[in-house]
Design a protein around this motif. Structure first.
Motif, PDB file in Angstrom:
ATOM      1  N   GLY A  13       0.826  -1.194   0.000  1.00 42.14           N
ATOM      2  CA  GLY A  13       0.000   0.000   0.000  1.00 42.14           C
ATOM      3  C   GLY A  13       0.860   1.243   0.000  1.00 42.14           C
ATOM      4  O   GLY A  13       1.855   1.310   0.721  1.00 42.14           O
ATOM      5  N   ALA A  44      -4.114   8.125   5.924  1.00 45.67           N
ATOM      6  CA  ALA A  44      -5.093   7.123   6.335  1.00 45.67           C
ATOM      7  C   ALA A  44      -5.298   6.116   5.211  1.00 45.67           C
ATOM      8  O   ALA A  44      -5.146   6.443   4.031  1.00 45.67           O
ATOM      9  N   GLY A  45      -5.622   4.895   5.579  1.00 48.04           N
ATOM     10  CA  GLY A  45      -5.877   3.872   4.581  1.00 48.04           C
ATOM     11  C   GLY A  45      -5.714   2.478   5.148  1.00 48.04           C
ATOM     12  O   GLY A  45      -5.420   2.289   6.320  1.00 48.04           O
ATOM     13  N   SER A  46      -5.916   1.482   4.289  1.00 49.66           N
ATOM     14  CA  SER A  46      -5.760   0.084   4.668  1.00 49.66           C
ATOM     15  C   SER A  46      -4.431  -0.422   4.141  1.00 49.66           C
ATOM     16  O   SER A  46      -4.103  -0.218   2.974  1.00 49.66           O
ATOM     17  N   TYR A  47      -3.686  -1.085   5.005  1.00 50.82           N
ATOM     18  CA  TYR A  47      -2.362  -1.588   4.654  1.00 50.82           C
ATOM     19  C   TYR A  47      -2.247  -3.057   5.058  1.00 50.82           C
ATOM     20  O   TYR A  47      -2.867  -3.492   6.025  1.00 50.82           O
ATOM     21  N   THR A  48      -1.449  -3.794   4.316  1.00 50.40           N
ATOM     22  CA  THR A  48      -1.153  -5.178   4.647  1.00 50.40           C
ATOM     23  C   THR A  48       0.326  -5.272   4.978  1.00 50.40           C
ATOM     24  O   THR A  48       1.173  -4.914   4.164  1.00 50.40           O
ATOM     25  N   THR A  64       0.539 -12.495   7.204  1.00 50.71           N
ATOM     26  CA  THR A  64       0.091 -11.156   6.841  1.00 50.71           C
ATOM     27  C   THR A  64      -0.809 -10.613   7.937  1.00 50.71           C
ATOM     28  O   THR A  64      -1.530 -11.360   8.606  1.00 50.71           O
ATOM     29  N   ASN A  66      -3.453  -7.171   8.611  1.00 51.15           N
ATOM     30  CA  ASN A  66      -4.136  -6.017   8.035  1.00 51.15           C
ATOM     31  C   ASN A  66      -4.233  -4.915   9.067  1.00 51.15           C
ATOM     32  O   ASN A  66      -4.600  -5.164  10.228  1.00 51.15           O
ATOM     33  N   VAL A  67      -3.901  -3.699   8.647  1.00 51.34           N
ATOM     34  CA  VAL A  67      -3.914  -2.534   9.527  1.00 51.34           C
ATOM     35  C   VAL A  67      -4.740  -1.434   8.857  1.00 51.34           C
ATOM     36  O   VAL A  67      -4.540  -1.140   7.677  1.00 51.34           O
ATOM     37  N   ASN A  68      -5.650  -0.850   9.607  1.00 52.22           N
ATOM     38  CA  ASN A  68      -6.410   0.283   9.127  1.00 52.22           C
ATOM     39  C   ASN A  68      -5.958   1.519   9.879  1.00 52.22           C
ATOM     40  O   ASN A  68      -6.040   1.561  11.114  1.00 52.22           O
ATOM     41  N   VAL A  69      -5.490   2.520   9.156  1.00 51.79           N
ATOM     42  CA  VAL A  69      -5.054   3.777   9.750  1.00 51.79           C
ATOM     43  C   VAL A  69      -6.136   4.807   9.503  1.00 51.79           C
ATOM     44  O   VAL A  69      -6.565   5.015   8.366  1.00 51.79           O
ATOM     45  N   VAL A  70      -6.602   5.432  10.573  1.00 50.16           N
ATOM     46  CA  VAL A  70      -7.643   6.466  10.462  1.00 50.16           C
ATOM     47  C   VAL A  70      -7.086   7.798  10.941  1.00 50.16           C
ATOM     48  O   VAL A  70      -6.141   7.857  11.711  1.00 50.16           O
TER      49      VAL A  70
END
Length: 71
Positions: A13, A44-48, A64, A66-70
């Motif tokens: 990402g 902000a976004g979704s990352y693997t 793996t 998954n991380v969501n950054v807000v």
């Protein structure tokens, strides 16, 4: 389970990186005794996050996360 001989950690990402404490990329294999990496997201976004480890016998594993950054 044997301890990791080499590890690498990368992020999928645009807008995020994973580095070692000295600022070098964690995507390149590094010593298995290093236990601290830095995840830095610039937006902000979704990352693997992809974690790879190889033990002293040459057996590898990949996980793996998954991380969501807000904001």
């Amino acid at each position: 389970m044997a301890p990791a001989y080499k590890k690498s950690i990368s992020v999928k990402g645009d807008g995020a990186t994973v580095t070692l404490a000295d600022g070098t990329s964690a995507a390149e294999p590094f010593d298995g005794s290093i236990n601290k990496v830095i995840f830095n997201a610039t937006k902000a976004g979704s990352y693997t996050i992809v974690y790879k480890a190889i033990d002293y016998s040459g057996i590898g594993v990949e996980k793996t996360f998954n991380v969501n950054v807000v904001e």
